[in-house]
Design an enzyme around this catalytic site. Structure first.
Site, PDB file in Angstrom:
ATOM      1  N   PHE A  10      -8.189  -9.093  -3.941  1.00 30.85           N
ATOM      2  CA  PHE A  10      -8.071  -8.446  -5.250  1.00 30.85           C
ATOM      3  C   PHE A  10      -8.661  -7.041  -5.149  1.00 30.85           C
ATOM      4  CE2 PHE A  10      -8.850  -8.142  -9.984  1.00 30.85           C
ATOM      5  CZ  PHE A  10      -7.539  -8.373 -10.368  1.00 30.85           C
ATOM      6  N   VAL A 152       6.696  -1.621   3.182  1.00 36.29           N
ATOM      7  CA  VAL A 152       7.313  -0.356   3.625  1.00 36.29           C
ATOM      8  C   VAL A 152       7.642   0.471   2.373  1.00 36.29           C
ATOM      9  CG1 VAL A 152       9.258   0.656   4.882  1.00 36.29           C
ATOM     10  CG2 VAL A 152       8.355  -1.548   5.605  1.00 36.29           C
ATOM     11  N   GLY A 206      -7.384  11.632  -0.857  1.00 38.17           N
ATOM     12  CA  GLY A 206      -7.273  10.183  -0.671  1.00 38.17           C
ATOM     13  C   GLY A 206      -6.000   9.770   0.050  1.00 38.17           C
ATOM     14  N   GLU A 209      -7.456   8.541   5.506  1.00 42.58           N
ATOM     15  CA  GLU A 209      -8.754   7.881   5.576  1.00 42.58           C
ATOM     16  C   GLU A 209      -9.744   8.714   6.390  1.00 42.58           C
ATOM     17  OE1 GLU A 209      -8.436   3.560   6.414  1.00 42.58           O
ATOM     18  OE2 GLU A 209      -6.301   3.866   6.023  1.00 42.58           O
ATOM     19  N   ASP A 220       0.651   3.571  11.861  1.00 44.73           N
ATOM     20  CA  ASP A 220       1.131   3.013  10.589  1.00 44.73           C
ATOM     21  C   ASP A 220       2.667   3.033  10.554  1.00 44.73           C
ATOM     22  OD1 ASP A 220       0.788   2.354   7.607  1.00 44.73           O
ATOM     23  OD2 ASP A 220       1.952   4.198   7.543  1.00 44.73           O
ATOM     24  N   LYS A 224       5.630  -0.073  10.415  1.00 44.78           N
ATOM     25  CA  LYS A 224       6.720  -0.145   9.438  1.00 44.78           C
ATOM     26  C   LYS A 224       8.082  -0.220  10.132  1.00 44.78           C
ATOM     27  CE  LYS A 224       3.951   2.024   5.875  1.00 44.78           C
ATOM     28  NZ  LYS A 224       3.457   3.324   5.361  1.00 44.78           N
ATOM     29  N   GLY A 321       0.166   4.239  -3.029  1.00 46.27           N
ATOM     30  CA  GLY A 321      -0.407   4.380  -4.368  1.00 46.27           C
ATOM     31  C   GLY A 321      -0.703   3.023  -4.976  1.00 46.27           C
TER      32      GLY A 321
END
Lengths: 341, 341
Positions: A10, A152, A206, A209, A220, A224, A321
């Site tokens: 969460f 993705v 943001g 990282e 990353d 994907k 996001g």
């Protein structure tokens, strides 16, 4: 069916979905009958309430107290597996931590839920990258769905575009910009910033990282492309089968030189069907300015699908996001709702 | 369910779907169990065979003989309404002629089929433009589906993108290039051709009809914006409520002047939610070259959806074509197949 939802994890994405569920009357407006019955989070704690949790109260306590300790519930302290097995949730929202190489621990959560005959919606790349075929078979054997739009391009239709709205087409090649951080950095460099400055700016906003390796080295994007290969292109490859080069070797002068020639550098991921499987890679490409991907700027992502019946179809939208990824879970739930009517 | 399909109309688009059905083993590979039991076409004639028609033979006879006279079938000569009512088809593929102002005669076909409890997939703009809400309600009352992906952007996911893969988002505005003929003409003018020459070229390539009024005056785009307004934006407008200006007043010098300033003329259709409904229009717009729609060239179409959770999502793909539009019918059938499982 009435959805009884359990959040496994969460964090930002799970809370993004919870906030969305509070914003509209999905029960009435979307004919989506649901209760959230459980949340199990490593940091926040674990609660189970078969009558249904008050999500607005949950969000409030999480924000103000930092954990779920104070929330009164029938059961507390169940770990993810206990929550999946013991709760009467029929649908698991899997949004925990994942290791891309092994898929764990999320993989075990997804597998257990499917074996228990529970639907799974997830934004977790690990399980689908590593075990897509097996997990989809397991879902089918147990008469449930496993959906993962958010792995993705966040909620921008990428997986569902291919599997649902292009269903019936053969997809021969997929090519695109699947990492927003690097695209943002390249956009800033295009405006004249040095790499280090652009990275710092991305970190401030943001987008990147503190340790940006996963993004800037193309890892990353590699994950994907592995997912797209194994789900949309019917391949069965490992992460290492996607050849990879990041953007760290690109200099401001490379970018300015390309600009003078009417080109633009982009970090492009692609996977193409071959006789023996797929040819998959991530690498910087110098694209002419009239190429559809050349004009995708900032943190925006894009994918071009080359198909048999429609030739090229391109989708452009956000790649990350809180709400954008939370929405991916929602749209998967609404799909299952339509299919289970 | 087993799909028993009846084609109402068997022109270019219907034949496009029939050819696609012959190209892959959809029964096995897509778990889509079907037979084509009837075809009723104004020019080609009408056949009904409850055991299922041999589609390859049908296509062969149509190509070589010009009508269906020679095809042996249980029943012959039924008109569209008879075919819909008397045949045991449970799914109607409605691809006849339509009048955009009244929706007829296709509207009557769709309405009758839904009342009979038969699913309808259609590429026919008239019925959905004029009666979207009523027809969708009628479908729901009768426990069947009415789908129409092919009415906008052919098989490029436009309607299903909005209603399926963006389900849960509020769509606040839609803006795009929804007519390939005019976009092709403007592209050629951009390359230096005069309007008349570009139109002639479009006619030679089959992009424009002998009487190009519907395309160049923006009427085709107007109908598509009406459809998007009434289906995706929940409005209830008439064709005339979409203000309209075509491309016939644009001269080569307008285009060259814009080019010098870094702009490009496009025929843009848009519909935007307002307090009282929608603000919908079709008109030429001068877009900066870095605008996503500015780089959509030739007969390609594109739509940008502005949403609450994802901000802007853009889809780019073909807007017309035999296989492209035939595929739209297929994907709608496959959706119904998933939902009826």
């Amino acid at each position: 069916m009435k959805f009884k939802l359990a959040f496994i994890g969460f964090g930002v994405v799970g809370q993004g979905l919870a906030e969305i569920l509070e914003e509209k009357d999905f029960r009435k407006e979307y004919d989506f009958d649901y209760e959230v019955v459980a949340i199990s989070d490593m940091k926040l704690g674990s609660i189970y309430e078969p009558e249904g949790l008050d999500i607005s109260k949950v969000l409030d306590i999480v924000e103000n107290k930092g954990d779920l300790e104070e929330y009164p519930a029938a059961e507390k302290g169940w770990d993810p597996i206990e929550t999946i097995v013991k709760s009467d949730a029929n649908t698991i929202i899997e949004v925990t931590y994942t290791d891309m190489k092994t898929g764990g621990p999320a993989l075990e959560h997804v597998r257990t839920a499917l074996k228990e005959g529970k639907h799974v919606v997830s934004t977790n790349k690990g399980p689908v990258a590593n075990e897509a075929k097996k997990l989809l078979e397991l879902a089918e054997e147990n008469g449930v769905h496993y959906m993962f739009e958010g792995t993705v391009l966040s909620g921008t239709p990428a997986i569902n575009l291919a599997l649902m709205t292009l269903n019936g087409c053969e997809i021969k090649e997929i090519k695109g910009i699947v990492n927003g951080t690097t695209n943002y950095i390249l956009t800033k460099m295009e405006e004249g910033m040095e790499y280090e400055e652009a990275l710092k700016k991305a970190q401030e906003l943001g987008y990147a990282e503190a340790d940006p390796t996963g993004d800037v080295e193309g890892i990353d994007a590699q994950g994907k492309i592995e997912i797209l290969s194994n789900t949309v292109m019917d391949a069965d490859i490992e992460l290492e089968d996607v050849s990879r080069e990041g953007i760290t070797k690109l200099t401001l002068s490379d970018i300015e030189e390309a600009k003078k020639e009417g080109y633009r550098w982009k970090l492009v991921g692609s996977t193409k069907k071959t006789e023996s499987g797929v040819d998959a890679k991530v690498s910087p490409e110098k694209l002419p300015l009239d190429h559809p991907l050349a004009n995708v700027m900032g943190p925006t992502n894009a994918l071009t699908y080359t198909t048999d019946y429609l030739d090229e179809v391109t989708i452009i939208g956000p790649g990350a996001g809180k709400k954008e990824t939370g929405f991916a879970l929602l749209v998967d739930l609404l799909f299952i709702n339509k299919m289970e009517k």
